[in-house]
Write a protein that holds these residues in place. Structure first.
Motif, PDB file in Angstrom:
ATOM      1  N   PHE A  48       0.824  -1.211   0.000  1.00 47.90           N
ATOM      2  CA  PHE A  48       0.000   0.000   0.000  1.00 47.90           C
ATOM      3  C   PHE A  48       0.863   1.268   0.000  1.00 47.90           C
ATOM      4  N   ALA A  49       2.018   1.220   0.624  1.00 43.87           N
ATOM      5  CA  ALA A  49       2.996   2.304   0.541  1.00 43.87           C
ATOM      6  C   ALA A  49       4.317   1.653   0.173  1.00 43.87           C
ATOM      7  N   PRO A  50       4.494   1.286  -1.105  1.00 46.54           N
ATOM      8  CA  PRO A  50       5.651   0.484  -1.525  1.00 46.54           C
ATOM      9  C   PRO A  50       6.972   1.077  -1.046  1.00 46.54           C
ATOM     10  N   PRO A  51       7.820   0.266  -0.415  1.00 45.52           N
ATOM     11  CA  PRO A  51       9.004   0.809   0.254  1.00 45.52           C
ATOM     12  C   PRO A  51       9.975   1.545  -0.655  1.00 45.52           C
ATOM     13  N   VAL A  52      10.186   1.057  -1.889  1.00 46.07           N
ATOM     14  CA  VAL A  52      11.153   1.720  -2.769  1.00 46.07           C
ATOM     15  C   VAL A  52      10.689   3.125  -3.111  1.00 46.07           C
ATOM     16  N   PHE A  53       9.413   3.263  -3.457  1.00 47.66           N
ATOM     17  CA  PHE A  53       8.901   4.561  -3.889  1.00 47.66           C
ATOM     18  C   PHE A  53       8.615   5.506  -2.727  1.00 47.66           C
ATOM     19  N   GLU A  54       8.133   4.956  -1.595  1.00 46.71           N
ATOM     20  CA  GLU A  54       7.613   5.814  -0.525  1.00 46.71           C
ATOM     21  C   GLU A  54       8.567   6.022   0.647  1.00 46.71           C
ATOM     22  N   GLN A  55       9.572   5.169   0.809  1.00 43.05           N
ATOM     23  CA  GLN A  55      10.492   5.365   1.933  1.00 43.05           C
ATOM     24  C   GLN A  55      11.963   5.349   1.502  1.00 43.05           C
ATOM     25  N   ILE A  56      12.374   4.363   0.695  1.00 42.03           N
ATOM     26  CA  ILE A  56      13.799   4.216   0.385  1.00 42.03           C
ATOM     27  C   ILE A  56      14.293   5.354  -0.505  1.00 42.03           C
ATOM     28  N   ARG A  57      13.616   5.573  -1.626  1.00 35.39           N
ATOM     29  CA  ARG A  57      14.048   6.681  -2.483  1.00 35.39           C
ATOM     30  C   ARG A  57      13.854   8.035  -1.790  1.00 35.39           C
ATOM     31  N   PRO A  58      12.720   8.295  -1.103  1.00 39.45           N
ATOM     32  CA  PRO A  58      12.599   9.558  -0.359  1.00 39.45           C
ATOM     33  C   PRO A  58      13.685   9.746   0.705  1.00 39.45           C
ATOM     34  N   PHE A  59      14.200   8.640   1.266  1.00 40.81           N
ATOM     35  CA  PHE A  59      15.295   8.755   2.237  1.00 40.81           C
ATOM     36  C   PHE A  59      16.510   9.447   1.610  1.00 40.81           C
ATOM     37  N   THR A  60      16.755   9.180   0.331  1.00 45.50           N
ATOM     38  CA  THR A  60      17.900   9.810  -0.338  1.00 45.50           C
ATOM     39  C   THR A  60      17.681  11.302  -0.558  1.00 45.50           C
ATOM     40  N   TRP A  61      16.432  11.752  -0.473  1.00 43.76           N
ATOM     41  CA  TRP A  61      16.130  13.164  -0.675  1.00 43.76           C
ATOM     42  C   TRP A  61      16.362  13.999   0.583  1.00 43.76           C
ATOM     43  N   LEU A  62      16.403  13.353   1.747  1.00 43.19           N
ATOM     44  CA  LEU A  62      16.620  14.083   2.992  1.00 43.19           C
ATOM     45  C   LEU A  62      18.033  14.642   3.009  1.00 43.19           C
ATOM     46  N   THR A  63      18.171  15.899   3.383  1.00 37.59           N
ATOM     47  CA  THR A  63      19.469  16.565   3.332  1.00 37.59           C
ATOM     48  C   THR A  63      20.118  16.723   4.694  1.00 37.59           C
ATOM     49  N   ASP A  64      19.359  16.593   5.775  1.00 37.47           N
ATOM     50  CA  ASP A  64      19.947  16.684   7.109  1.00 37.47           C
ATOM     51  C   ASP A  64      20.760  15.414   7.383  1.00 37.47           C
ATOM     52  N   SER A  65      21.916  15.555   7.990  1.00 43.48           N
ATOM     53  CA  SER A  65      22.786  14.392   8.217  1.00 43.48           C
ATOM     54  C   SER A  65      22.217  13.431   9.257  1.00 43.48           C
ATOM     55  N   ASN A  66      21.356  13.917  10.129  1.00 47.56           N
ATOM     56  CA  ASN A  66      20.746  13.066  11.149  1.00 47.56           C
ATOM     57  C   ASN A  66      19.499  12.396  10.574  1.00 47.56           C
ATOM     58  N   LYS A  67      19.739  11.397   9.753  1.00 43.40           N
ATOM     59  CA  LYS A  67      18.631  10.665   9.152  1.00 43.40           C
ATOM     60  C   LYS A  67      18.923   9.172   9.238  1.00 43.40           C
ATOM     61  N   TYR A  68      17.851   8.384   9.347  1.00 44.38           N
ATOM     62  CA  TYR A  68      17.979   6.949   9.533  1.00 44.38           C
ATOM     63  C   TYR A  68      16.899   6.242   8.722  1.00 44.38           C
ATOM     64  N   LEU A  69      17.262   5.089   8.173  1.00 49.98           N
ATOM     65  CA  LEU A  69      16.305   4.259   7.440  1.00 49.98           C
ATOM     66  C   LEU A  69      16.289   2.875   8.083  1.00 49.98           C
ATOM     67  N   ALA A  70      15.152   2.504   8.635  1.00 45.82           N
ATOM     68  CA  ALA A  70      14.963   1.167   9.199  1.00 45.82           C
ATOM     69  C   ALA A  70      14.147   0.353   8.208  1.00 45.82           C
TER      70      ALA A  70
END
Length: 562
Positions: free
Chosen positions: A429-451
């Motif tokens: 329903f919120a496919p991980p590649v499109f909705e979380q993994i690729r958007p994670f690369t868009w975050l510019t703050d260094s304090n970011k985490y992907l679980a």
């Protein structure tokens, strides 16, 4: 014919998920170039479903399937879905429901090769009202045409593209797991000697329930406030850092009570509210025919609900003796799941990206990303810059968020506070590649985490509803494995993330390493944690520039991500 069998099976699934009208279809027909037209009788499918027998009509197709595929098909044909005709009617007459059925109607056509929209919708409602209940066979029987024509060429193209996307998703997940494993190998921390953040903290807690009313928007907001309680051994020292939790679509404040209680045991105050326009109560009224569908204005109202809640808590801090001096408004974090994930991302500074929506919201894309059916409802809003950011919020966790189109890279890159994104590899329903993994690369703050949680679904983080209190009957296959490990992951990671990034306690930083995720990971739902993934790395993996050990044995043409 192997491809045909895959398509036929998926067509039946799609039929169940979105179909509607019906009076009496006798055969399913499709054109398979260059060999001509083929058909299959509904009687043959019914005999197979009830008795497991393969008659002469069905044998042509059955001989081209594996025993496992036949068993899966029979299970599907036998399954009865206990859904009321009222619920089916409400869903299929909603804007999203009509859009889905319109697209399915391009694949399941009437005998005269017209879009099967009205036939599908009617068949679903009538089949749901039948004493035998809604089954695939009963649905086919109610289709108001002697023959259901499958648009084979279009359907096969969609199925093949979906198959390729699933392979690419598996490649991306495998690469991230490999990277996390490599990073974990460098750790020297002995986590067995450290406190177990999966276990409750030292503080007992009390719950206070409020009902807030925002009269300017006609919004009634039920809120549960969890507060730490001290004792002679463990005195509690207010004011407590404040965490707000936002639930997903058709959910409520009980869905993350487990997480609220866990955080409170570590000294946080937690406010869990309900969004009245998109909570479980609203959907119950909607499915009963007593309310309209959720309004696109929910994309605006949800973050405004959080803003109003914080304003009211600041007011109550001065007037309510039970809250006075208890909340630290200089240390506020937010956690949201699904639609709630979108909500906290906007509060963190992402704005609705209408240009991105206009580019992405076309009929073909939602075949590959179901969350676009919801995200694209925002097109109905007036295109302006809505002020949704709240500077009081200093860190956020977004679990299974929807964000790729309604926010997009241009908006997500504007977030300047710490963010943790949580993804499930089997979330359809919120496919991980499109909705979380690729958007994670868009975050510019260094304090970011992907679980990333392997085998987790869209529902894995949500506490199971009280028996008989579920708004929608979710098939077990969509819920996934026993979600208890996911609850423990979120409990531990939320404490570590907030202690480190909201309270500036660096001693919790070791829990935010890939090695800790590996330490607590369980086989059924493997956990990986990353803090770095560039857009270039993602593009290389997506385009197949990855180690041989990660590549599938039969690579497929590279699809373009929607």
């Amino acid at each position: 014919m192997k491809k045909f069998w895959r398509y036929l099976g998926l067509s039946f699934v799609s039929t169940f998920l979105t179909a509607t009208p019906g009076l009496a279809a006798d055969r399913i027909s499709f054109y398979y170039p260059p060999f001509g037209e083929f058909s299959l009788s509904v009687d043959s499918l019914e005999t197979f479903a009830k008795e497991g027998k393969i008659d002469q009509d069905f044998s042509f197709y059955a001989s081209r399937a594996t025993p496992e595929q036949l068993a899966q098909l029979r299970d599907l044909l036998q399954q009865r879905f206990n859904i009321s005709p009222t619920l089916v009617s409400q869903v299929t007459y909603s804007p999203i429901g009509e859009e889905v059925i319109q697209r399915i109607g391009e694949l399941l056509q009437t005998e005269s090769r017209q879009n099967g929209f009205y036939a599908i919708r009617g068949a679903l409602i009538i089949a749901a009202a039948d004493p035998q209940g809604l089954t695939v066979v009963n649905l086919l029987r109610r289709f108001p045409s002697n023959t259901i024509r499958l648009n084979y060429t279009e359907g096969l193209s969609i199925v093949d593209n979906l198959s390729q996307l699933l392979k690419k998703k598996d490649e991306v997940v495998a690469y991230l797991q490999k990277e996390a494993t490599a990073a974990a190998a460098n750790s020297t921390v002995n986590f067995s000697q450290l406190p177990d953040l999966r276990s409750a903290g030292k503080f007992p807690w009390q719950k206070k329930t409020l009902e807030l009313n925002d009269y300017s928007r006609n919004r009634r907001l039920p809120v549960d406030i969890y507060l730490p309680e001290g004792n002679s051994q463990t005195p509690a020292k207010p004011p407590y850092p404040l965490i707000v939790i936002s639930h997903g679509l058709a959910s409520d404040r009980s869905s993350f009570a487990y997480l609220a209680q866990h955080l409170t045991s570590y000294g946080f105050a937690v406010a869990v509210l309900e969004h009245p326009g998109s909570n479980a109560e609203r959907f119950q009224l909607y499915f009963a025919g007593l309310a309209g569908p959720p309004d696109p204005a929910e994309f605006i109202n949800r973050p405004l609900d959080i803003k109003f809640l914080l304003n009211e808590l600041e007011r109550l801090d001065k007037s309510d003796p039970s809250l006075q001096g208890k909340l630290n408004f200089q240390q506020i974090g937010a956690i949201g799941q699904s639609f709630g994930g979108y909500t906290v991302l906007t509060l963190a500074g992402a704005t609705i990206n209408f240009n991105q929506l206009y580019r992405d919201c076309n009929p073909n894309n939602s075949y590959f990303n179901l969350s676009l059916l919801l995200q694209c409802q925002a097109i109905k809003l007036s295109p302006k810059n809505y002020q949704l950011k709240d500077d009081r919020i200093k860190a956020i966790m977004a679990i299974n968020p929807i964000d790729s189109s309604i926010l997009g890279q241009g908006s997500i890159s504007q977030i300047k506070i710490p963010v943790m994104l949580v993804a499930g590899s089997q979330d359809i329903f919120a496919p991980p590649v499109f909705e979380q993994i690729r958007p994670f690369t868009w975050l510019t703050d260094s304090n970011k985490y992907l679980a990333l949680i392997e085998n987790a679904t869209h529902f894995s983080a949500i506490a199971e509803p009280t028996p008989g209190n579920s708004v929608l009957p979710v098939p077990p296959a969509l819920i996934g494995p026993n979600p208890a490990p996911v609850y423990s992951y979120l409990n531990a990671l939320s404490v570590a993330f907030l202690e480190t990034n909201l309270l500036n306690h660096p001693e919790y930083g070791s829990y935010l390493q890939p090695s800790y995720a590996q330490f607590i990971s369980q086989e059924s739902l493997k956990l990986s944690l990353l803090q770095s993934l560039t857009q270039n790395q993602f593009s290389q993996v997506w385009n197949g520039v990855i180690p041989e050990s990660v590549r599938p044995s039969n690579p497929q043409p590279t699809p373009t991500p929607p």
